[in-house]
Write a protein that holds these residues in place. Structure first.
Motif, PDB file in Angstrom:
ATOM      1  N   ILE A 185     -50.408-106.234 101.339  1.00  0.00           N
ATOM      2  CA  ILE A 185     -49.006-105.860 101.539  1.00  0.00           C
ATOM      3  C   ILE A 185     -48.693-105.380 102.942  1.00  0.00           C
ATOM      4  O   ILE A 185     -47.640-105.711 103.491  1.00  0.00           O
ATOM      5  CB  ILE A 185     -48.582-104.814 100.475  1.00  0.00           C
ATOM      6  N   LEU A 188     -40.538 -87.566  89.689  1.00  0.00           N
ATOM      7  CA  LEU A 188     -41.377 -86.380  89.804  1.00  0.00           C
ATOM      8  C   LEU A 188     -42.241 -86.428  91.054  1.00  0.00           C
ATOM      9  O   LEU A 188     -42.301 -85.476  91.825  1.00  0.00           O
ATOM     10  CB  LEU A 188     -42.279 -86.250  88.568  1.00  0.00           C
ATOM     11  N   GLU A 237     -45.426 -99.612  89.185  1.00  0.00           N
ATOM     12  CA  GLU A 237     -45.222 -98.222  89.531  1.00  0.00           C
ATOM     13  C   GLU A 237     -43.958 -97.664  88.896  1.00  0.00           C
ATOM     14  O   GLU A 237     -43.748 -96.441  88.875  1.00  0.00           O
ATOM     15  CB  GLU A 237     -45.102 -98.082  91.057  1.00  0.00           C
ATOM     16  N   TYR A 238     -43.116 -98.556  88.380  1.00  0.00           N
ATOM     17  CA  TYR A 238     -41.842 -98.113  87.826  1.00  0.00           C
ATOM     18  C   TYR A 238     -41.890 -98.028  86.305  1.00  0.00           C
ATOM     19  O   TYR A 238     -40.911 -98.286  85.638  1.00  0.00           O
ATOM     20  CB  TYR A 238     -40.730 -99.079  88.237  1.00  0.00           C
ATOM     21  N   LEU A 243     -43.289-102.468  92.658  1.00  0.00           N
ATOM     22  CA  LEU A 243     -42.923-101.673  93.828  1.00  0.00           C
ATOM     23  C   LEU A 243     -42.907-102.499  95.103  1.00  0.00           C
ATOM     24  O   LEU A 243     -41.957-102.468  95.887  1.00  0.00           O
ATOM     25  CB  LEU A 243     -43.891-100.492  93.999  1.00  0.00           C
ATOM     26  N   TYR A 244     -43.983-103.277  95.296  1.00  0.00           N
ATOM     27  CA  TYR A 244     -44.030-104.093  96.511  1.00  0.00           C
ATOM     28  C   TYR A 244     -42.855-105.063  96.519  1.00  0.00           C
ATOM     29  O   TYR A 244     -42.243-105.319  97.546  1.00  0.00           O
ATOM     30  CB  TYR A 244     -45.331-104.904  96.598  1.00  0.00           C
ATOM     31  N   ASP A 253     -37.031 -98.760 100.094  1.00  0.00           N
ATOM     32  CA  ASP A 253     -36.626-100.152 100.221  1.00  0.00           C
ATOM     33  C   ASP A 253     -35.455-100.293 101.182  1.00  0.00           C
ATOM     34  O   ASP A 253     -35.421-101.216 102.005  1.00  0.00           O
ATOM     35  CB  ASP A 253     -36.347-100.817  98.867  1.00  0.00           C
ATOM     36  N   MET A 285     -56.274-100.528  95.461  1.00  0.00           N
ATOM     37  CA  MET A 285     -56.035-100.408  94.026  1.00  0.00           C
ATOM     38  C   MET A 285     -56.731-101.563  93.343  1.00  0.00           C
ATOM     39  O   MET A 285     -56.130-102.554  92.961  1.00  0.00           O
ATOM     40  CB  MET A 285     -54.531-100.363  93.766  1.00  0.00           C
ATOM     41  N   LEU A 328     -46.836 -99.168 104.571  1.00  0.00           N
ATOM     42  CA  LEU A 328     -45.889-100.268 104.684  1.00  0.00           C
ATOM     43  C   LEU A 328     -44.935-100.079 105.844  1.00  0.00           C
ATOM     44  O   LEU A 328     -44.684-100.991 106.629  1.00  0.00           O
ATOM     45  CB  LEU A 328     -45.079-100.419 103.397  1.00  0.00           C
ATOM     46  N   CYS A 363     -36.846-100.037 104.779  1.00  0.00           N
ATOM     47  CA  CYS A 363     -37.405-101.262 105.349  1.00  0.00           C
ATOM     48  C   CYS A 363     -36.309-102.202 105.783  1.00  0.00           C
ATOM     49  O   CYS A 363     -36.399-102.839 106.833  1.00  0.00           O
ATOM     50  CB  CYS A 363     -38.314-101.956 104.333  1.00  0.00           C
ATOM     51  N   MET A 364     -35.259-102.253 104.990  1.00  0.00           N
ATOM     52  CA  MET A 364     -34.149-103.124 105.351  1.00  0.00           C
ATOM     53  C   MET A 364     -33.501-102.650 106.644  1.00  0.00           C
ATOM     54  O   MET A 364     -33.198-103.436 107.535  1.00  0.00           O
ATOM     55  CB  MET A 364     -33.126-103.126 104.215  1.00  0.00           C
ATOM     56  N   GLU A 375     -44.480 -90.337  84.456  1.00  0.00           N
ATOM     57  CA  GLU A 375     -44.887 -89.305  85.407  1.00  0.00           C
ATOM     58  C   GLU A 375     -45.038 -87.995  84.646  1.00  0.00           C
ATOM     59  O   GLU A 375     -44.364 -87.764  83.651  1.00  0.00           O
ATOM     60  CB  GLU A 375     -43.815 -89.089  86.470  1.00  0.00           C
ATOM     61  N   ASP A 406     -36.082-106.266  99.608  1.00  0.00           N
ATOM     62  CA  ASP A 406     -35.044-105.655 100.445  1.00  0.00           C
ATOM     63  C   ASP A 406     -35.315-105.890 101.920  1.00  0.00           C
ATOM     64  O   ASP A 406     -34.396-106.104 102.712  1.00  0.00           O
ATOM     65  CB  ASP A 406     -34.957-104.155 100.167  1.00  0.00           C
ATOM     66  N   LEU A 407     -36.585-105.874 102.298  1.00  0.00           N
ATOM     67  CA  LEU A 407     -36.934-106.140 103.683  1.00  0.00           C
ATOM     68  C   LEU A 407     -36.481-107.541 104.062  1.00  0.00           C
ATOM     69  O   LEU A 407     -35.874-107.762 105.112  1.00  0.00           O
ATOM     70  CB  LEU A 407     -38.447-106.001 103.866  1.00  0.00           C
ATOM     71  N   VAL A 440     -35.579-103.327 109.755  1.00  0.00           N
ATOM     72  CA  VAL A 440     -35.521-104.709 110.196  1.00  0.00           C
ATOM     73  C   VAL A 440     -34.210-105.009 110.917  1.00  0.00           C
ATOM     74  O   VAL A 440     -34.166-105.749 111.881  1.00  0.00           O
ATOM     75  CB  VAL A 440     -35.699-105.630 108.970  1.00  0.00           C
ATOM     76  N   MET A 500     -39.296 -92.779  91.442  1.00  0.00           N
ATOM     77  CA  MET A 500     -40.369 -91.954  90.900  1.00  0.00           C
ATOM     78  C   MET A 500     -39.978 -90.499  91.078  1.00  0.00           C
ATOM     79  O   MET A 500     -40.312 -89.845  92.062  1.00  0.00           O
ATOM     80  CB  MET A 500     -41.681 -92.305  91.621  1.00  0.00           C
ATOM     81  N   VAL A 548     -48.348 -83.542  90.822  1.00  0.00           N
ATOM     82  CA  VAL A 548     -47.685 -84.482  89.921  1.00  0.00           C
ATOM     83  C   VAL A 548     -48.472 -85.773  89.859  1.00  0.00           C
ATOM     84  O   VAL A 548     -49.025 -86.214  90.873  1.00  0.00           O
ATOM     85  CB  VAL A 548     -46.248 -84.772  90.440  1.00  0.00           C
ATOM     86  N   LEU A 590     -41.257 -84.401  94.261  1.00  0.00           N
ATOM     87  CA  LEU A 590     -42.037 -83.266  94.768  1.00  0.00           C
ATOM     88  C   LEU A 590     -42.220 -83.387  96.275  1.00  0.00           C
ATOM     89  O   LEU A 590     -42.130 -82.395  97.013  1.00  0.00           O
ATOM     90  CB  LEU A 590     -43.399 -83.219  94.066  1.00  0.00           C
ATOM     91  N   ASP A 645     -39.931-104.654  95.192  1.00  0.00           N
ATOM     92  CA  ASP A 645     -38.721-103.923  95.528  1.00  0.00           C
ATOM     93  C   ASP A 645     -38.583-103.812  97.042  1.00  0.00           C
ATOM     94  O   ASP A 645     -37.557-104.169  97.631  1.00  0.00           O
ATOM     95  CB  ASP A 645     -38.829-102.517  94.901  1.00  0.00           C
ATOM     96  N   ILE A 646     -39.647-103.350  97.679  1.00  0.00           N
ATOM     97  CA  ILE A 646     -39.604-103.122  99.119  1.00  0.00           C
ATOM     98  C   ILE A 646     -39.502-104.440  99.877  1.00  0.00           C
ATOM     99  O   ILE A 646     -38.657-104.598 100.765  1.00  0.00           O
ATOM    100  CB  ILE A 646     -40.858-102.340  99.560  1.00  0.00           C
ATOM    101  N   LYS A 654     -52.376-104.865  97.088  1.00  0.00           N
ATOM    102  CA  LYS A 654     -53.183-103.911  97.844  1.00  0.00           C
ATOM    103  C   LYS A 654     -54.452-103.703  97.028  1.00  0.00           C
ATOM    104  O   LYS A 654     -54.854-102.577  96.727  1.00  0.00           O
ATOM    105  CB  LYS A 654     -52.403-102.602  98.014  1.00  0.00           C
ATOM    106  N   SER A 695     -48.362 -89.910  88.715  1.00  0.00           N
ATOM    107  CA  SER A 695     -47.498 -91.016  88.341  1.00  0.00           C
ATOM    108  C   SER A 695     -48.404 -92.171  87.953  1.00  0.00           C
ATOM    109  O   SER A 695     -49.334 -92.483  88.676  1.00  0.00           O
ATOM    110  CB  SER A 695     -46.625 -91.380  89.542  1.00  0.00           C
TER     111      SER A 695
END
Lengths: 373, 163
Positions: A243, B3, A163-164, A265-266, B30, A215, B55, B33-34, A168, A272-273, B37, B1, A176, B7, A268-269, A211, A178
């Motif tokens: 996910i 754009l 996703e990164y 993306l997953y 991110d 997807m 999520l 989520c941290m 976009e 950090d989680l 928790v 992201m 928009v 938006l 990243d999240i 996912k 992406s």
């Protein structure tokens, strides 16, 4: 050229890259070991102390490593004050060449300067060094209590696409799009690394997080690649976890997980989680793996300008990242030594920095670790 | 992201302006989520785009006790459908049905949400209070909450607590 080919070229770069087979990836690992083999000749590693608290914690690392007798010579590089036209960023070409040459580095927190006309520092590093996997071990630190005591997992995040991809565009005002790009090449590459990591670190299970029910093509391709690699490692259990289920399971029972491999993306999240589960970014080590055996370990916390220069910073994240770097270099004995020293110091509780609830300074904490060696 | 999520944020800001008494802030997913928790009590209402919402809802559900207790509702312009708030993962498995171990709390609380939506607040309150009392008491809990009761036993307990 077709649009798809153009896209692929933009993402993968003009270098011709081959899809790693099991032989060549283990070949990469053994060639790294051979290159760094002799423990009498010091290994040169690039060090980016970074900004804010970076230089202080980098000092900690240097001190601990010297006390432990680690055969590493540091080549220090700093972020420049002018944009280097060769890199379009404040990171100079020489710094990047240094990492490419040494194949290994340690990075402190870098504050990206605000402004236009240059790439962010992290993006520069990632693209120029082709850092394709971000590896973060998350384990409960004995002595630092969080709600979770039995966390012991590693998140491996694909770091170049997904996703990164930065693609976009506005269709019309208020709409928009992406693009999420998943390629076979990148997915195989990160899956190979995940299984290789699991094997070399004695881990039993690799879980692919996805996912794909929604997807189907993008995450579906990612899963397909993971399955292909899984077949080559029959001794390692492979599973696939959606996910959202993964988030829930992590929060309810993180002990269920071992090695997790995910798209960008997953990753990243989730990474950090998981950092949140064990105490936050201030304690989390991380290592970025690039092509040709390049490894750049880094502390993922911020530069904390408010406590910079006050000898209050916690060097744990950078130290643990340094340990990851040592393990990558197969200097396992010293890695284990330093790792135990850090764990024991924190567990003991006598010397802790402010963020862990203590009152020690950076230097006191560092000295305590050196004493524990 | 920049754009896409940009938006989304722009739109949220526009609406936030119309409700000056409500505090509005933005947080990267991110980091969110941290924080969830580590310190979930700092959050109140969270509005998200589709994937992040999936999520975040599941993370929050995990913290709150799991899919068995989290209620939810889907709201449209003309209709509203209420169901469990987080994905069950056990959907369509007959084995679970036969074992009679499913936790009815999530759906009961979702129906309380539906009652509120239909402007029956007193009924909603009565149902919610009964459910919460049963859980707080701790005597009647299904497996996912660490107990041994069956679905029917929990339902009977809730009915008994209704006033």
């Amino acid at each position: 050229m077709t649009m798809a080919a153009n896209l692929a070229r933009r993402l993968i770069g003009n270098r011709s890259t081959q899809i790693l087979g099991a032989d060549s990836s283990s070949g990469a690992a053994t060639s790294v070991a051979r290159a760094f083999c002799s423990s009498s000749t010091p290994i040169t590693a690039t060090l980016f102390p970074g900004d804010g608290i970076g230089p202080e914690i980098a000092e900690s690392v240097k001190k601990v490593f010297t006390t432990a007798g680690v055969p590493i010579e540091w080549e220090e590089h700093y972020v420049g004050t002018e944009i280097d036209p060769r890199t379009q960023s404040f990171l100079t070409w020489d710094s990047l060449e240094s990492v490419r040459r040494n194949k290994v580095g340690l990075k402190g927190p870098m504050a990206t300067p605000i402004g236009k006309g240059h790439r962010s520092l992290n993006l520069t590093l990632r693209k120029e060094l082709n850092l394709y996997a971000n590896v973060r071990p998350c384990y409960s630190l004995p002595g630092y209590k969080t709600r979770y005591d039995d966390v012991d997992l590693i998140t491996i995040r694909e770091n170049t696409e997904g996703e990164y991809s930065g693609l976009e565009h506005q269709v019309v005002r208020g709409v928009v799009e992406s693009l999420k790009i998943i390629t076979r090449q990148a997915s195989l590459r990160v899956a190979e690394y995940a299984f290789l990591y699991a094997k070399t670190h004695g881990r039993e299970r690799v879980s692919a997080i996805h996912k794909a029910n929604i997807m189907q093509k993008t995450d579906g391709l990612f899963l397909k690649c993971c399955r292909e690699v899984a077949e080559k490692y029959p001794e390692i259990t492979y599973e696939e976890v959606v996910i959202d289920n993964c988030c829930m399971m992590l929060v309810k029972n993180p002990a269920l997980f071992d090695v997790l491999v995910m798209p960008n993306l997953y990753g990243d999240i989730i990474s950090d989680l998981c950092a949140g589960l064990v105490g936050g970014l201030g304690l989390t080590p991380s290592c970025n793996i690039g092509e040709d055996g390049v490894a750049l370990a880094e502390a993922v916390h911020g530069s904390a300008p408010d406590i910079a220069g006050k000898n209050l910073a916690n060097p744990t994240a950078l130290l643990l990242s340094g340990v990851m770097m040592l393990r990558h270099l197969k200097l396992n004995e010293q890695a284990e030594q330093i790792h135990s020293a850090i764990i024991n110091t924190i567990a003991e509780g006598k010397y802790r920095t402010a963020d862990l609830g203590g009152s020690s300074t950076t230097t006191e904490f560092t000295k305590a670790i050196c004493d524990h060696l | 992201m920049k754009l896409a999520d940009g938006l989304f944020l722009e739109s949220c800001r526009e609406v936030a302006k119309k409700y000056p008494s409500i505090t509005y802030n933005e947080i990267i997913v991110d980091n969110c989520c941290m924080q969830l928790v580590a310190k979930p009590e700092q959050f109140d209402v969270m509005v998200t785009p589709n994937l992040y919402g999936n999520l975040v809802a599941n993370t929050a559900a995990g913290i709150a006790g799991g899919t068995g207790v989290m209620p939810g509702g889907n709201v449209g312009a003309d209709h509203a459908v209420f169901e469990q708030g987080a994905s069950a993962g056990n959907v369509g498995k007959d084995k679970i049905v036969l074992e009679n171990k499913a936790n009815p709390v999530a759906l009961l609380l979702s129906s309380a949400m539906m009652l509120r939506h239909l402007q029956f607040p007193s009924f909603a309150d009565r149902l919610e209070t009964a459910v919460k009392k049963v859980i707080a008491e701790g005597k009647c809990r299904t497996k996912d909450l660490g107990g041994t009761s069956t679905t029917q036993q929990v339902v009977d307990a809730v009915i008994a607590k209704l006033d």
